[in-house]
Scaffold this motif. Structure first.
Motif, PDB file in Angstrom:
ATOM      1  N   GLY A   1      54.919  47.428  45.256  1.00  0.00           N
ATOM      2  CA  GLY A   1      53.718  47.626  44.453  1.00  0.00           C
ATOM      3  C   GLY A   1      53.416  46.409  43.599  1.00  0.00           C
ATOM      4  N   LEU A   2      54.447  45.851  42.958  1.00  0.00           N
ATOM      5  CA  LEU A   2      54.272  44.652  42.134  1.00  0.00           C
ATOM      6  C   LEU A   2      53.789  43.481  42.985  1.00  0.00           C
ATOM      7  CD1 LEU A   2      57.475  44.928  39.926  1.00  0.00           C
ATOM      8  CD2 LEU A   2      55.117  45.166  39.151  1.00  0.00           C
TER       9      LEU A   2
ATOM     10  N   SER B   1      35.637  45.927  38.886  1.00  0.00           N
ATOM     11  CA  SER B   1      34.762  45.676  40.014  1.00  0.00           C
ATOM     12  C   SER B   1      35.543  46.043  41.257  1.00  0.00           C
ATOM     13  CB  SER B   1      34.345  44.207  40.061  1.00  0.00           C
ATOM     14  OG  SER B   1      35.447  43.432  40.465  1.00  0.00           O
ATOM     15  N   ALA B   2      34.863  46.059  42.402  1.00  0.00           N
ATOM     16  CA  ALA B   2      35.475  46.597  43.614  1.00  0.00           C
ATOM     17  C   ALA B   2      36.729  45.836  44.009  1.00  0.00           C
ATOM     18  CB  ALA B   2      34.468  46.584  44.756  1.00  0.00           C
ATOM     19  N   GLN B   3      36.785  44.530  43.670  1.00  0.00           N
ATOM     20  CA  GLN B   3      37.930  43.757  44.140  1.00  0.00           C
ATOM     21  C   GLN B   3      39.237  44.166  43.456  1.00  0.00           C
ATOM     22  OE1 GLN B   3      37.128  39.685  43.346  1.00  0.00           O
ATOM     23  NE2 GLN B   3      36.887  39.933  41.169  1.00  0.00           N
ATOM     24  N   TRP B   4      39.144  44.871  42.335  1.00  0.00           N
ATOM     25  CA  TRP B   4      40.371  45.271  41.638  1.00  0.00           C
ATOM     26  C   TRP B   4      40.782  46.700  41.951  1.00  0.00           C
ATOM     27  CZ3 TRP B   4      42.928  41.270  40.178  1.00  0.00           C
ATOM     28  CH2 TRP B   4      42.257  40.135  39.705  1.00  0.00           C
ATOM     29  N   GLU B   5      40.084  47.389  42.880  1.00  0.00           N
ATOM     30  CA  GLU B   5      40.390  48.811  43.058  1.00  0.00           C
ATOM     31  C   GLU B   5      41.812  49.024  43.570  1.00  0.00           C
ATOM     32  OE1 GLU B   5      38.384  51.195  46.077  1.00  0.00           O
ATOM     33  OE2 GLU B   5      37.660  49.381  47.008  1.00  0.00           O
ATOM     34  N   ASP B   6      42.255  48.160  44.502  1.00  0.00           N
ATOM     35  CA  ASP B   6      43.614  48.325  45.018  1.00  0.00           C
ATOM     36  C   ASP B   6      44.656  48.030  43.949  1.00  0.00           C
ATOM     37  OD1 ASP B   6      42.757  49.114  47.441  1.00  0.00           O
ATOM     38  OD2 ASP B   6      42.936  47.154  48.392  1.00  0.00           O
ATOM     39  N   SER B   7      44.433  46.937  43.189  1.00  0.00           N
ATOM     40  CA  SER B   7      45.388  46.609  42.132  1.00  0.00           C
ATOM     41  C   SER B   7      45.540  47.758  41.163  1.00  0.00           C
ATOM     42  CB  SER B   7      44.922  45.384  41.333  1.00  0.00           C
ATOM     43  OG  SER B   7      44.640  44.342  42.196  1.00  0.00           O
ATOM     44  N   ALA B   8      44.407  48.375  40.805  1.00  0.00           N
ATOM     45  CA  ALA B   8      44.466  49.478  39.843  1.00  0.00           C
ATOM     46  C   ALA B   8      45.366  50.586  40.386  1.00  0.00           C
ATOM     47  CB  ALA B   8      43.061  50.011  39.571  1.00  0.00           C
TER      48      ALA B   8
ATOM     49  N   PHE C   1      47.840  50.323  42.527  1.00  0.00           N
ATOM     50  CA  PHE C   1      49.254  49.978  42.597  1.00  0.00           C
ATOM     51  C   PHE C   1      49.869  49.822  41.218  1.00  0.00           C
ATOM     52  CE2 PHE C   1      47.629  48.754  46.776  1.00  0.00           C
ATOM     53  CZ  PHE C   1      48.250  49.789  47.418  1.00  0.00           C
ATOM     54  N   VAL C   2      49.059  49.462  40.229  1.00  0.00           N
ATOM     55  CA  VAL C   2      49.570  49.512  38.860  1.00  0.00           C
ATOM     56  C   VAL C   2      49.930  50.958  38.527  1.00  0.00           C
ATOM     57  CG1 VAL C   2      48.935  49.252  36.437  1.00  0.00           C
ATOM     58  CG2 VAL C   2      48.389  47.440  38.065  1.00  0.00           C
TER      59      VAL C   2
END
Lengths: 292, 290
Positions: A94-95, B257-264, B266-267
């Protein structure tokens, strides 16, 4: 031809440092981490930015990259203190994904998908000659130092604590060892070595982009360690040689471009499966994942 | 505006709940994070793509689902059951599944190219509006299809003999074995059912989204996240987790924005793993922590 061979040797050297950095976690300590490409990338981007924008020297930019990765390794030591085997692996993955997304989307800092180019090279060319020979020497010296360091760590009392964590963590704790602290230290050392490899890579290639540090690359690095053999520095070097050598052989038989990329991934995947079934400890390994 | 995002999030959530339930059935049987679930998903979508041009939409629908089942069953019998018989640990199984995923995904790339394929209906359709919320027909199909499948599986888990046996194996495989359940056969059944749900999700999603060889990987990670958030040991929990992840993802799109949806997402996965690894509805399981 000599230049080409030296090029392959340099790449193997850099990836061998990277693979042995992961072996510290997976092989010595029994922590299956899937975020090594992120630390590789952290070192590479730090060096690239410091060197090309502010003219830092090879030593200075590498030292700062290594330091930043060491601090960032705390993100891995927190899960290592709280989660067991596969949950730890998932957490580090995940990181890794978040880190990749940062590399890709922080366009102002990392150049986004286009990456950064024009990074000052490993060694300045005085004349027009390619400095491959001296670069290979530099990498060889660095590899030797890393191997000496790892041998020393492995033989030290600290190394024994790491292996006791791998074999039976509650038992190590019952002997009064602070296993969480040891895991924090080893994560830091591992991240620092990965960042060293990243810094060298950025300077050698003079061009980096996020695909080099993608989640799939973390899996490639894991393949090096598993195929070469866990808990063995020589194993990490052999694994790196195999994994770096495959695409070069593919190019030799006339496969290149996207097709070669796919064939390469299929071969790595296949080798991972075969290794786990036929020889779970890898070619030169002293420890196998199946014991967990 | 917010209402629209929440509606999208709920549709998205129904879809994620479906893949999480499929993943959870496989995890409950095999006890490791089977990356190959993502490959079953991708293969189902591409199986549908081939069949659709030759035999029509109905056959393609079935073919996609059955393709996923066949792949899941073959992988279980050739790779994962032998590993379990040799009592290799979870990490060995996980590494093998990572390798198998890499092989299967790149075979798709070799066969179809890295580019985008599509079976979407290009024609702009009216869709459906209610309370200022607009949903496209494909979204409605996904929501209804996912909802029906989830409902049927939950009822089966609760009331059928097969479902009771599954719950027995999930809670204690050794006790289930002692009580005379053929655990290996039942795990095969769970893998087949889980893969079928993954295949169904892939077929439904391809009415709305393009096909790329890496599509299964992202879905696998969403399924894992939903299962962790909801609780690995609780089937209703996984479904709740799916909706939580779906809505959270849309709210992340709205606020960043849409580009951060995956990061959000996985955080969120990392935070749950660290601070609530048993999930929202799961019971605290000592074994997962140190």
């Amino acid at each position: 031809v000599t230049n080409y061979l030296l090029h392959v040797v340099i790449l193997v050297g850099i990836y061998a440092i990277l693979a042995s950095s992961l072996d510290l976690l997976v092989g010595q300590t029994g922590l299956l981490s899937l975020s090594q490409a992120a630390f590789f990338g952290l070192g590479a981007y730090t060096t690239a930015i410091l060197a090309s924008r502010w003219g830092f020297s090879l030593f200075g930019s590498t030292a700062i990259g290594v330091g930043i990765a060491g601090v960032a390794s705390l993100l891995v030591s927190l899960p290592s203190a709280r989660l067991r085997d596969d949950y730890f692996a998932l957490c580090t993955f995940g990181l890794q994904i978040v880190a990749s997304s940062l590399f890709l989307n922080s366009v102002g800092v990392t150049g986004g998908a286009l990456g950064l180019s024009g990074i000052p090279p490993l060694l300045e060319t005085s004349s027009g000659r390619e400095p491959r020979g001296r670069e290979a020497l530099l990498i060889a010296i660095t590899c030797t130092l890393v191997v000496l360091l790892l041998e020393r760590v492995s033989r030290s009392p600290f190394g024994r604590v790491l292996r006791s964590i791998r074999e039976d963590e509650p038992f190590a704790q019952s002997l009064g060892k602070n296993t969480a602290l040891s895991k924090m230290k080893v994560a830091m050392l591992s991240a620092a070595l990965a960042a060293l490899a990243g810094s060298l890579y950025a300077r050698y290639a003079t061009y980096i982009d996020p695909s080099l540090f993608a989640p799939s690359e973390s899996i490639v690095i894991l393949s090096m360690v598993v195929i070469g053999g866990l808990a063995s520095t020589r194993g990490a070097f052999v694994g790196a040689a195999v994994v770096v050598g495959v695409p070069e052989v593919l190019r030799f038989v006339g496969l290149s471009g996207a097709l070669a990329g796919n064939v390469r991934q299929i071969l790595y995947g296949f080798l991972l499966i075969v290794t786990m079934f036929v020889r779970p400890s890898g070619l030169l390994g002293k420890y196998s994942l199946s014991r967990r | 505006m917010l209402r629209q995002y929440i509606a999208n999030g709920l549709v998205n959530g129904a879809f994620i709940a479906l893949v999480a339930l499929g993943f959870g059935l496989i995890y409950g049987g095999c006890r490791f994070f089977a990356f190959t679930y993502g490959a079953c998903y991708t293969w189902a979508a591409y199986a549908q793509l081939i069949l659709r041009n030759k035999l029509g939409a109905g056959v393609a629908f079935l073919g996609g689902v059955l393709g996923a089942v066949a792949l899941g069953v073959i992988l279980e019998r050739t790779l994962f059951l032998p590993l379990r018989r040799r009592s290799e640990g979870v990490l060995a199984s996980m590494v093998v599944s990572i390798g198998a995923y890499a092989v299967l995904q790149n075979l798709i790339s070799l066969g179809f190219g890295e580019g985008v394929r599509s079976i979407r209906v290009r024609k702009v359709t009216e869709g459906f509006s209610f309370l200022e919320v607009h949903l496209a027909p494909a979204q409605i199909a996904i929501a209804i299809g996912s909802g029906l499948a989830i409902g049927v599986v939950l009822l089966a888990l609760r009331f059928s003999m097969f479902g009771r046996k599954i719950r027995a194996v999930v809670s204690d495989p050794e006790l289930a074995f002692v009580m005379g359940i053929d655990v290996n056969l039942l795990v095969l059944g769970m893998v087949a059912l889980g893969s079928a749900l993954g295949g169904l999700a892939a077929v439904l999603a391809s009415y709305d989204l393009d096909l790329v060889p890496t599509m299964g990987f992202q879905v696998f990670l969403l399924a894992v996240t939903a299962a962790i958030v909801g609780g690995m040991r609780s089937f209703p929990g996984m479904i709740l987790g799916g909706f939580v992840v779906g809505v959270f993802q849309q709210l992340a799109v709205l606020s960043f924005s849409a580009q951060w949806e995956d990061s959000a997402v996985f955080v969120m996965l990392v935070v749950f793993l660290l601070f609530k690894p048993e999930g929202l509805l799961g019971q605290r399981e000592v074994a997962n922590r140190l």
